[in-house]
Design an enzyme around this catalytic site. Structure first.
Site, PDB file in Angstrom:
ATOM      1  N   GLU A 114       0.831  -1.217   0.000  1.00  0.00           N
ATOM      2  CA  GLU A 114       0.000   0.000   0.000  1.00  0.00           C
ATOM      3  C   GLU A 114       0.861   1.259   0.000  1.00  0.00           C
ATOM      4  OE1 GLU A 114      -2.039  -1.785   3.364  1.00  0.00           O
ATOM      5  OE2 GLU A 114      -3.953  -1.349   2.408  1.00  0.00           O
ATOM      6  N   GLU A 134      -3.435  -9.779   4.002  1.00  0.00           N
ATOM      7  CA  GLU A 134      -4.187  -9.506   5.242  1.00  0.00           C
ATOM      8  C   GLU A 134      -5.211 -10.587   5.574  1.00  0.00           C
ATOM      9  OE1 GLU A 134      -3.456  -7.216   2.963  1.00  0.00           O
ATOM     10  OE2 GLU A 134      -2.764  -5.394   3.958  1.00  0.00           O
TER      11      GLU A 134
END
Ligand code: CAA
Length: 260
Positions: A114, A134
């Site tokens: 990210e 995640e």
């Protein structure tokens, strides 16, 4: 500038920001996120910095994600606050009127992927690995991955990466447009500095306007985005660099830009 978890150096107008917690594969804890936010605020105000390179310390990782050890015991309110710190950092990078090149020198996972995604250009070492793992931890990306990854590579490929948690190598990341170029690990920083140097030699007000038009225009409908582009194109004509750039072309000599 002195930081606990970052290395910072400026040379020839190029700032290199290194996330430096190699023992934790440069995982982003709250302290590191805050240091990065402060670092980008200082870069914004420093006229000596024209272009930024963001990379990871050590041999193995760019950033292996948000710090799992620190996140483990957060409650829902604290976790949301932590995610917003990541968003604040992404906004600081995206709204900086100077280009930021991610030099991805190893694992770019979760919050690390990210972080690379909010940069303007991504260069990768051949050994880089990308992923949004995640779901392996029972959570979703929290620093903008569901949004920026889908905007960059498309919803289908982003869904696959986010829902499987799979890692992809640099060659595959290049194939799907997640990175611009791939280099042998030993050549990555030289290549990043070469590209940064090339950009730093241009009219930097124009480079900043181009960044703003790309960033803001892609969130608008085409007609409004083209209006924004026309306004910013017009504003370039208020700069000394436009006058110098066009005069130098007509006089068949290299332009000497002053960044104003
Ligand atoms: N947070 C905290 N510590 C981390 C970390 C992370 N994201 N990633 C690695 N580390 C630590 C490890 O715990 C280990 O510490 P110790 O030596 O104290 O045990 C050290 O870094 C080295 O890691 P490994 O021993 O695991 O190294 P490896 O080469 O065997 O594996 C790896 C490398 C595949 C990257 C593995 O470390 C890994 O899977 N890391 C986690 C990746 C991840 O899940 N990232 C997403 C985090 S969640 C997130 O980012 C949410 C968000 O969007 C905001």
């Amino acid at each position: 500038m002195n930081f606990e978890n970052l290395l910072y150096e400026v040379s020839d107008g190029i700032a290199t920001v290194t996330v430096n917690r190699p023992k934790a594969l440069n995982a982003l804890n709250a302290a590191t996120l805050k240091e990065l936010i402060n670092c980008f605020a200082a870069i914004r105000d420093d006229e000596a910095v024209k272009v930024v390179i963001l990379t990871g310390g050590g041999e193995k990782a760019f950033v292996a994600g948000a710090d799992i050890a620190e996140m483990q015991s957060l409650d829902a309110v604290e976790a949301s606050r932590f995610a917003r710190l990541g968003h604040e950092l992404a906004a600081a990078v995206e709204e900086l009127p100077k280009p930021v090149i991610a030099a991805v020198n190893g694992y770019a996972l979760g919050g690390g992927c990210e972080l690379a995604l909010c940069c303007d250009i991504r260069l990768a070492a051949e050994n880089a690995q990308f992923g949004q793992p995640e779901v392996n931890l029972g959570v979703i990306p929290g620093f903008g991955g569901t949004q920026r990854l889908a905007r960059l590579i498309g919803k289908g490929l982003a869904s696959e990466l986010i829902m499987t948690g799979d890692m992809i190598d640099a060659a595959e990341a290049h194939r799907i447009g997640l990175v611009n170029k791939v280099f042998p690990a030993a050549d990555l920083m030289t290549a990043a500095r070469k590209m940064a140097g090339k950009i730093a030699s241009k009219g930097l007000v124009a480079v900043g306007f181009a960044k703003a038009a790309l960033r803001d225009g892609l969130e608008m409908d085409l007609a409004r985005a083209c209006n924004l582009e026309a306004d910013l194109f017009g504003l370039c004509f208020a700069t000394a660099d436009q006058k110098e750039g066009m005069q130098a072309f007509l006089e068949k000599r290299p332009a000497k830009f002053v960044g104003k």
